[in-house]
Design a protein around this motif. Structure first.
Motif, PDB file in Angstrom:
ATOM      1  N   ALA A 109       0.832  -1.212   0.000  1.00  0.00           N
ATOM      2  CA  ALA A 109       0.000   0.000   0.000  1.00  0.00           C
ATOM      3  C   ALA A 109       0.863   1.258   0.000  1.00  0.00           C
ATOM      4  O   ALA A 109       0.577   2.222  -0.712  1.00  0.00           O
ATOM      5  CB  ALA A 109      -0.929  -0.006   1.220  1.00  0.00           C
ATOM      6  N   ALA A 110       1.935   1.250   0.789  1.00  0.00           N
ATOM      7  CA  ALA A 110       2.810   2.430   0.821  1.00  0.00           C
ATOM      8  C   ALA A 110       3.545   2.571  -0.505  1.00  0.00           C
ATOM      9  O   ALA A 110       3.766   3.682  -0.983  1.00  0.00           O
ATOM     10  CB  ALA A 110       3.807   2.324   1.969  1.00  0.00           C
ATOM     11  N   THR A 111       3.893   1.452  -1.138  1.00  0.00           N
ATOM     12  CA  THR A 111       4.534   1.507  -2.451  1.00  0.00           C
ATOM     13  C   THR A 111       3.576   2.105  -3.484  1.00  0.00           C
ATOM     14  O   THR A 111       3.983   2.898  -4.333  1.00  0.00           O
ATOM     15  CB  THR A 111       4.998   0.099  -2.885  1.00  0.00           C
ATOM     16  OG1 THR A 111       5.956  -0.371  -1.933  1.00  0.00           O
ATOM     17  CG2 THR A 111       5.628   0.108  -4.263  1.00  0.00           C
ATOM     18  N   ALA A 112       2.300   1.749  -3.386  1.00  0.00           N
ATOM     19  CA  ALA A 112       1.297   2.323  -4.301  1.00  0.00           C
ATOM     20  C   ALA A 112       1.239   3.840  -4.150  1.00  0.00           C
ATOM     21  O   ALA A 112       1.229   4.574  -5.141  1.00  0.00           O
ATOM     22  CB  ALA A 112      -0.074   1.710  -4.022  1.00  0.00           C
ATOM     23  N   ILE A 113       1.226   4.312  -2.911  1.00  0.00           N
ATOM     24  CA  ILE A 113       1.122   5.749  -2.644  1.00  0.00           C
ATOM     25  C   ILE A 113       2.434   6.457  -2.974  1.00  0.00           C
ATOM     26  O   ILE A 113       2.451   7.538  -3.552  1.00  0.00           O
ATOM     27  CB  ILE A 113       0.725   5.984  -1.167  1.00  0.00           C
ATOM     28  CG1 ILE A 113      -0.678   5.415  -0.893  1.00  0.00           C
ATOM     29  CG2 ILE A 113       0.784   7.474  -0.820  1.00  0.00           C
ATOM     30  CD1 ILE A 113      -1.071   5.390   0.577  1.00  0.00           C
ATOM     31  N   ALA A 114       3.554   5.824  -2.653  1.00  0.00           N
ATOM     32  CA  ALA A 114       4.865   6.464  -2.834  1.00  0.00           C
ATOM     33  C   ALA A 114       5.348   6.399  -4.277  1.00  0.00           C
ATOM     34  O   ALA A 114       5.977   7.346  -4.762  1.00  0.00           O
ATOM     35  CB  ALA A 114       5.901   5.796  -1.927  1.00  0.00           C
ATOM     36  N   CYS A 115       5.059   5.289  -4.971  1.00  0.00           N
ATOM     37  CA  CYS A 115       5.653   5.049  -6.299  1.00  0.00           C
ATOM     38  C   CYS A 115       4.622   4.928  -7.417  1.00  0.00           C
ATOM     39  O   CYS A 115       4.996   4.846  -8.592  1.00  0.00           O
ATOM     40  CB  CYS A 115       6.508   3.787  -6.275  1.00  0.00           C
ATOM     41  SG  CYS A 115       7.703   3.725  -4.924  1.00  0.00           S
ATOM     42  N   GLY A 116       3.351   4.839  -7.097  1.00  0.00           N
ATOM     43  CA  GLY A 116       2.317   4.793  -8.128  1.00  0.00           C
ATOM     44  C   GLY A 116       2.154   3.448  -8.813  1.00  0.00           C
ATOM     45  O   GLY A 116       1.620   3.391  -9.916  1.00  0.00           O
ATOM     46  N   VAL A 117       2.595   2.372  -8.166  1.00  0.00           N
ATOM     47  CA  VAL A 117       2.386   1.040  -8.760  1.00  0.00           C
ATOM     48  C   VAL A 117       1.733   0.085  -7.759  1.00  0.00           C
ATOM     49  O   VAL A 117       2.023   0.111  -6.571  1.00  0.00           O
ATOM     50  CB  VAL A 117       3.707   0.374  -9.237  1.00  0.00           C
ATOM     51  CG1 VAL A 117       4.269   1.087 -10.447  1.00  0.00           C
ATOM     52  CG2 VAL A 117       4.744   0.299  -8.114  1.00  0.00           C
ATOM     53  N   LYS A 118       0.848  -0.769  -8.281  1.00  0.00           N
ATOM     54  CA  LYS A 118       0.305  -1.859  -7.477  1.00  0.00           C
ATOM     55  C   LYS A 118       1.360  -2.952  -7.465  1.00  0.00           C
ATOM     56  O   LYS A 118       1.902  -3.315  -8.521  1.00  0.00           O
ATOM     57  CB  LYS A 118      -0.975  -2.400  -8.118  1.00  0.00           C
ATOM     58  CG  LYS A 118      -2.132  -1.407  -8.158  1.00  0.00           C
ATOM     59  CD  LYS A 118      -3.077  -1.547  -6.973  1.00  0.00           C
ATOM     60  CE  LYS A 118      -4.277  -0.616  -7.134  1.00  0.00           C
ATOM     61  NZ  LYS A 118      -5.096  -0.543  -5.905  1.00  0.00           N
ATOM     62  N   THR A 119       1.668  -3.469  -6.313  1.00  0.00           N
ATOM     63  CA  THR A 119       2.681  -4.517  -6.243  1.00  0.00           C
ATOM     64  C   THR A 119       2.229  -5.622  -5.297  1.00  0.00           C
ATOM     65  O   THR A 119       1.134  -5.551  -4.736  1.00  0.00           O
ATOM     66  CB  THR A 119       4.045  -3.916  -5.825  1.00  0.00           C
ATOM     67  OG1 THR A 119       5.050  -4.902  -5.978  1.00  0.00           O
ATOM     68  CG2 THR A 119       4.028  -3.415  -4.375  1.00  0.00           C
ATOM     69  N   TYR A 120       3.052  -6.628  -5.137  1.00  0.00           N
ATOM     70  CA  TYR A 120       2.681  -7.764  -4.277  1.00  0.00           C
ATOM     71  C   TYR A 120       2.900  -7.411  -2.801  1.00  0.00           C
ATOM     72  O   TYR A 120       3.760  -6.590  -2.470  1.00  0.00           O
ATOM     73  CB  TYR A 120       3.478  -9.017  -4.664  1.00  0.00           C
ATOM     74  CG  TYR A 120       4.988  -8.866  -4.552  1.00  0.00           C
ATOM     75  CD1 TYR A 120       5.671  -9.198  -3.383  1.00  0.00           C
ATOM     76  CD2 TYR A 120       5.736  -8.366  -5.619  1.00  0.00           C
ATOM     77  CE1 TYR A 120       7.044  -9.051  -3.272  1.00  0.00           C
ATOM     78  CE2 TYR A 120       7.115  -8.214  -5.523  1.00  0.00           C
ATOM     79  CZ  TYR A 120       7.758  -8.564  -4.341  1.00  0.00           C
ATOM     80  OH  TYR A 120       9.113  -8.397  -4.236  1.00  0.00           O
ATOM     81  N   ASN A 121       2.128  -8.031  -1.930  1.00  0.00           N
ATOM     82  CA  ASN A 121       2.270  -7.774  -0.498  1.00  0.00           C
ATOM     83  C   ASN A 121       3.690  -8.099  -0.045  1.00  0.00           C
ATOM     84  O   ASN A 121       4.216  -9.165  -0.359  1.00  0.00           O
ATOM     85  CB  ASN A 121       1.261  -8.609   0.294  1.00  0.00           C
ATOM     86  CG  ASN A 121      -0.148  -8.056   0.185  1.00  0.00           C
ATOM     87  OD1 ASN A 121      -0.378  -7.035  -0.478  1.00  0.00           O
ATOM     88  ND2 ASN A 121      -1.094  -8.711   0.837  1.00  0.00           N
TER      89      ASN A 121
END
Ligand code: MG
Ligand code: ZN
Length: 376
Positions: free
Chosen positions: A97-109
């Motif tokens: 979730a933080a990667t989505a907000i910080a980097c703009g990508v959906k990634t794996y948990n």
């Protein structure tokens, strides 16, 4: 639920126990077109992004009613909702979730600053730093924990704390305050990253040497303060620094670059209260976070050039305010000790806040912040 059992129950008209594990059946769906923002917005010089880890509407509501029906969050004119699911799970973890907000990508948990392809994605903090903005972070967990880590590190797994600490030397981040000193100066590779930060012209202080409120902020150098060797204490056990550290971050960063600044502030332990199904823990941490929000808002109101965004990475515990609750006497129940998949509120104030109404993906927060700040 088993069909035969269901028919049996209906026939006998006996109350079946609620089957909480059964998936909701998918009725015939008609998917509406995707929403787009086409309105106008104003440019922000500074962004202060505040993340309450695990802070869903249940947590906000419980804190509100336990605080005589008042929160600083009520002063935000724009409210949106974000979809928190990750790249491989409807229920996200804090790293994805933080990667989505910080980097703009959906990634794996579990991924920190990386996409599904395990390639590093630049974060908004790194881009702001490269483009001449001052940057900083404040957290009430260790500074290498998933949420702050995703703004500065690129690791395939969130638990690689020592690797994450190393990455604080790869950027020119100007200011950070949080726990986790041991990942910098008591490492398995015997490197002393505090020494190395000092060699890079950082002023580094910690809780053991000097209380935060007695620290003199350096004028030209970058600044680091460790609030604990490992995890900082919960508010209930005496932690008090979030508001002071947030204020320090602002007064430090606003004089550090003509261009502006990006500051991420995390109320990290709301999530830990949720995992523990401990409503008092949740409420005390949410109110601590809200006090910091009040201080940040006051600065933004004076400054008029600062976009403040308050949101969470996901909800934790499914906190429900149940029958028997009263004002200042909330009773909470938790159906789970894990994260949940509900939409999460996004509160926005200041120039660029116009972008944050509506319902959108968590990754959109990254693009909206870049747009508001005019980052390339
Ligand atoms: Mg966190
Ligand atoms: Zn969690």
């Amino acid at each position: 639920m088993n069909k035969i059992v269901l028919i049996f129950c209906v026939l006998l008209s006996v109350g079946c126990p609620p089957n909480t594990d059964a998936p909701v059946s998918k009725a015939s769906v008609r998917i509406p077109p995707k929403a787009e923002f086409n309105g106008s917005f104003s440019q922000a010089k500074n962004i202060i992004l505040m993340i309450g880890d695990g802070m869903g509407l249940g947590q906000v509501s419980a804190a509100l009613y336990m605080n005589s029906n008042r929160l600083n969050l009520e002063h935000f004119p724009v409210i949106g909702l974000q979809k928190t699911y990750s790249g491989n799970n409807l229920i996200t973890d804090s790293a994805a979730a933080a990667t989505a907000i910080a980097c703009g990508v959906k990634t794996y948990n579990g991924a920190v600053g990386m996409g599904m392809d395990t390639l590093a994605k630049p974060s908004i903090l790194e881009q702001a730093e490269k483009q001449g903005f001052a940057t900083g972070m404040v957290a009430t967990s260790t500074i290498v924990h998933a949420t702050p880590a995703s703004f500065i590190a690129h690791q395939p797994l969130r638990a690689l704390y020592e690797n994450i600490a190393l990455e604080f030397l790869n950027t020119e981040i100007d200011f950070f305050i949080g726990g986790g000193k041991k990942y910098f100066d008591r490492r398995t590779d015997d490197r002393n990253l505090i020494k190395e930060l000092r060699q890079k012209d950082y002023t580094v202080q910690n809780y053991f040497n000097i209380p935060l409120n007695e620290v003199m902020l350096p004028r030209k150098k970058n600044f680091v303060y460790f609030t604990a060797d490992d995890d900082p204490l919960p508010v209930q056990r005496g932690r008090t620094y979030l508001t002071a550290a947030s204020k320090m971050g602002i007064s430090f960063l606003k004089n550090h670059s003509e261009k502006g600044f990006f500051l991420m502030i995390e109320g990290s332990q709301i999530d830990w209260g949720g995992h523990a199904n401990n409503a008092e823990y949740v409420v005390s941490e949410t109110l601590d976070f809200d006090r910091a929000i009040g201080e940040v808002l006051e600065f933004a109101k004076r400054d008029q050039n600062t976009l403040v965004i308050v949101t969470a990475d996901h909800e934790t515990g499914g906190l429900a305010i149940v029958e028997g609750s009263k004002m200042d006497e909330v009773k909470a129940e938790f159906p789970t000790g894990k994260h949940t998949g509900t939409l999460i509120p996004v509160f926005a104030y200041g120039p660029g806040s116009e972008l944050f109404g509506g319902i959108y993906e968590n990754t959109e927060i990254y693009f909206k912040m870049k747009k508001a700040m005019g980052l390339k």
